[in-house]
Design an enzyme around this catalytic site. Structure first.
Site, short mmCIF file in Angstrom:
data_model
loop_
_atom_site.label_atom_id
_atom_site.label_comp_id
_atom_site.label_asym_id
_atom_site.label_seq_id
_atom_site.Cartn_x
_atom_site.Cartn_y
_atom_site.Cartn_z
N ASN A 100 25.80 13.49 -81.71
CA ASN A 100 25.65 13.16 -80.29
C ASN A 100 24.17 12.86 -80.07
O ASN A 100 23.35 13.78 -80.02
CB ASN A 100 26.11 14.34 -79.43
CG ASN A 100 25.98 14.06 -77.94
OD1 ASN A 100 25.43 13.04 -77.53
ND2 ASN A 100 26.49 14.97 -77.14
N ARG B 238 29.23 10.17 -80.60
CA ARG B 238 29.50 10.10 -79.16
C ARG B 238 28.71 8.93 -78.58
O ARG B 238 27.50 8.83 -78.77
CB ARG B 238 29.06 11.39 -78.48
CG ARG B 238 29.21 11.28 -76.98
CD ARG B 238 28.64 12.45 -76.27
NE ARG B 238 28.89 12.29 -74.84
CZ ARG B 238 28.04 12.64 -73.89
NH1 ARG B 238 26.88 13.18 -74.22
NH2 ARG B 238 28.34 12.46 -72.63
N HIS C 135 33.17 11.72 -69.22
CA HIS C 135 33.74 12.98 -69.70
C HIS C 135 35.13 12.77 -70.31
O HIS C 135 35.92 13.71 -70.40
CB HIS C 135 33.89 14.03 -68.57
CG HIS C 135 32.60 14.57 -68.04
ND1 HIS C 135 32.43 14.82 -66.70
CD2 HIS C 135 31.44 14.90 -68.64
CE1 HIS C 135 31.20 15.30 -66.51
NE2 HIS C 135 30.58 15.34 -67.67
N ARG D 169 22.88 15.87 -59.24
CA ARG D 169 23.40 14.59 -58.71
C ARG D 169 24.17 14.83 -57.42
O ARG D 169 24.90 15.81 -57.30
CB ARG D 169 24.33 13.94 -59.73
CG ARG D 169 23.59 13.28 -60.87
CD ARG D 169 24.55 12.79 -61.94
NE ARG D 169 24.35 13.50 -63.18
CZ ARG D 169 25.20 13.54 -64.20
NH1 ARG D 169 26.33 12.87 -64.13
NH2 ARG D 169 24.92 14.23 -65.28
N GLU E 176 34.19 19.12 -77.01
CA GLU E 176 34.07 17.66 -77.16
C GLU E 176 33.78 17.27 -78.61
O GLU E 176 34.24 16.24 -79.08
CB GLU E 176 32.97 17.15 -76.22
CG GLU E 176 33.43 17.20 -74.77
CD GLU E 176 32.31 17.05 -73.74
OE1 GLU E 176 31.61 18.04 -73.47
OE2 GLU E 176 32.14 15.95 -73.21
#
Ligand code: ADP
Length: 407
Positions: free
Chosen positions: A8, A101, A190, A251, A394
């Protein structure tokens, strides 16, 4: 023995995990960071022994280094040295493939894809949609291909799981020509987590994923909700970028775009100011000065008004999405909480689903408070909707998808 290396990669760091696929256990993991800075850092953790893999209770040993790491190629050399010096041996556990990823696959990638030069060009081209993410992923892919030249490399996209969204869910109601020319639509993110968690939910219930309507609440620093019908994403809360939807750590999530015009005209904020404000200075951080939900909860408990309000806003938005997706699905079998907040905060779980008994959603307070490592049910036995907490993974999902691609 079949191992897959999962990478990743960002622009100045990458994480990796070597996963043995027959047992789906992590043999080693690590982080190489501050790439390109004066002094870089790396850490490498080896799982030793396998005391109880089912409960993932494994002893680990971590080694750390500080040294200049000028680029990703040098970073992979550092990683290979760590495997050589601290194990496990990559001769004994040679990865059969490397899974990468990649945040943005645009509308082009709807499944894991073996990396070719053309795919690298496409990922590069999609950087226009994900300027903060795709360039770093590409640097990692290029360096990893040099380090592991003889095995296939597979790109696994965060957006891919949401490529099943119907047009009515992914279309913004703006000028159609402009949207088409600049690829303005909702993509969702996601996806790797929503895919993993929705399958794990079906496995937990011992039912085929095709039979279930699910709502997955991925609540970490970033957060998104996904409606999953028969194993396919049909609606999700993040949009063209990961800014839309829930209140997140830094955010804003959903906001009237008119606010931006107003702040530009009245407060003199330019486009970069507004980008920074909504992506890095809003959400919990903007409301309270604290971006970590744990800190917000602690402050709220000691009577801090803004923190109490922030939790109210967070939960209000979340509950609104649950209601909306319930309506979109028509019937819901499973609601699952995952990621840092979803897995750990009984408070948020309880408040998000409080008062929804009429929808068949009943949380068992004791089960909600209990702390266990694996998947678990937190709804009452007579709740029509089963509510679960499932730790996301993940990296394992990327490894599974990578292996499925290379056979
Ligand atoms: P990321 O999106 O960076 O992968 P995670 O999924 O690890 O993030 O989630 C990180 C967030 O989880 C932290 O910001 C923290 O607010 C939250 N979190 C972790 N543990 C708890 C807890 N016990 N209670 C509330 N929030 C928690």
């Amino acid at each position: 023995m079949t191992a897959v290396l999962v990478v990743n990669s960002g622009s100045s760091s990458f994480k990796y995990q070597l996963i043995e696929m027959s047992t789906e256990t992590t043999l080693a993991s690590g982080l190489v960071e501050r790439i390109g800075e004066l002094m870089g850092q790396s850490s490498h953790t080896v799982a030793s022994g396998s005391t109880d893999t089912a409960a993932s209770v494994r002893e680990t040993a971590t080694t750390e280094r500080e040294l200049p790491i000028p680029d990703h190629t040098a970073g992979f050399a550092v990683m290979l040295e760590a495997f050589r010096d601290h194990g496990p041996s990559l001769d004994d556990h040679a990865p059969v493939a490397v899974g990468h990823r990649v945040v943005h696959g645009g509308a082009r990638f709807h499944e894991p894809t073996v990396v070719t030069e053309a795919v690298e060009r496409d990922i590069d081209e999609l950087a226009g949609l994900a300027p903060l993410h795709n360039p770093g992923a590409l640097q990692g892919i290029t360096a990893a291909i040099e380090a592991f030249a003889s095995v296939p490399h597979v790109a696994v996209f965060d957006t891919a799981f949401h490529q099943t969204l119907p047009p009515e869910a992914f279309t913004y109601a703006i000028n159609a020509d402009l949207a088409e020319r600049f690829r303005v639509r909702r993509y969702g993110f996601h996806g790797t987590s929503h895919s993993f968690v929705s399958r794990a939910g079906a496995d937990f219930l011992g039912r085929p994923v095709e039979d279930l309507n699910q709502i997955v609440l991925h609540l970490g620093n970033g957060g998104s909700v996904c409606a999953v019908r028969a194993g396919r994403s049909v609606e999700t809360s993040m949009g063209m970028t990961p800014l839309e939807g829930l209140v997140m750590g830094t955010r804003s999530g959903d906001i009237d775009p008119g606010v931006l015009f107003h702040l530009h005209r009245k407060a003199g904020l330019d486009i970069d100011d507004l980008d920074a404000l909504l992506n890095r200075g809003s959400g919990l951080l903007g409301l309270t000065g604290r971006g970590d939900l744990r800190d917000v909860v602690t402050a709220a408990d000691s009577g801090d008004g803004p923190s109490q309000l922030a939790l109210d806003v967070y939960v209000h938005r979340l509950k609104g999405y649950v209601g909306s997706y319930y309506a979109q699905l028509g019937h819901v079998d499973v609601i699952t909480f995952t990621a840092g907040v979803g897995e750990n905060s009984a408070l948020i779980r309880g408040r998000a689903l409080a008062g929804l008994e009429a929808l068949g959603i009943i949380i068992d307070a004791e089960r909600n408070e209990a702390r266990t490592r694996g998947p678990r049910r937190i709804s009452t036995d007579d709740s029509a909707v089963t509510v679960l907490v499932i730790p996301t993974n993940e990296e394992l999902e990327i490894a599974r998808q990578t292996l499925s691609k290379v056979g």
